[in-house]
Design a protein around this motif. Sequence first.
Motif, PDB file in Angstrom:
ATOM      1  N   TRP A  35      46.624  23.087  43.127  1.00  0.00           N
ATOM      2  CA  TRP A  35      46.068  24.421  43.322  1.00  0.00           C
ATOM      3  C   TRP A  35      44.880  24.555  42.384  1.00  0.00           C
ATOM      4  O   TRP A  35      44.990  24.303  41.184  1.00  0.00           O
ATOM      5  N   ARG A  37      41.339  27.233  41.572  1.00  0.00           N
ATOM      6  CA  ARG A  37      40.810  28.578  41.791  1.00  0.00           C
ATOM      7  C   ARG A  37      39.354  28.625  41.348  1.00  0.00           C
ATOM      8  O   ARG A  37      38.916  27.850  40.494  1.00  0.00           O
ATOM      9  N   ASP A  88      42.848  36.516  36.425  1.00  0.00           N
ATOM     10  CA  ASP A  88      43.354  35.605  37.446  1.00  0.00           C
ATOM     11  C   ASP A  88      42.672  35.828  38.795  1.00  0.00           C
ATOM     12  O   ASP A  88      42.911  35.067  39.743  1.00  0.00           O
ATOM     13  N   TYR A  92      41.749  31.124  45.609  1.00  0.00           N
ATOM     14  CA  TYR A  92      42.648  30.015  45.308  1.00  0.00           C
ATOM     15  C   TYR A  92      42.655  29.035  46.478  1.00  0.00           C
ATOM     16  O   TYR A  92      42.740  29.425  47.646  1.00  0.00           O
TER      17      TYR A  92
END
Length: 115
Positions: A35, A37, A88, A92
Amino acid sequence: VQLQASGGGLVQAGGSLRLSCASSGGPFRFNAVYWYRQAPGKQRELVATIWRNGSTNYADSVKGRFSISRDNVKNTVYLQMNNLRPEDRAVYYCADPLSIRLDHWGQGTQVTVSS
């Protein structure tokens, strides 16, 4: 085989989201699934990795808050994100070694965290 990320959305700080990465056409091709981002104006960064044997690795910024897992029957990798913070916020993406080498990232899934 293509990887498709989904599950993003808008959440308040402190909230949770679970992202999914589905492998179309069959099992994941490689040992590792990642993953990444990318926040606005920033470079893409690696967030979490999971290997076929279940081993995992996390960026320091998400340790203790994010958890990566995989379901080899459903050909899906998940990213459980808890205690989300405004920093955050990003798009993603999930990837494997081939998609990274070919610079194929797909559309990703947007995560927005409001303060």
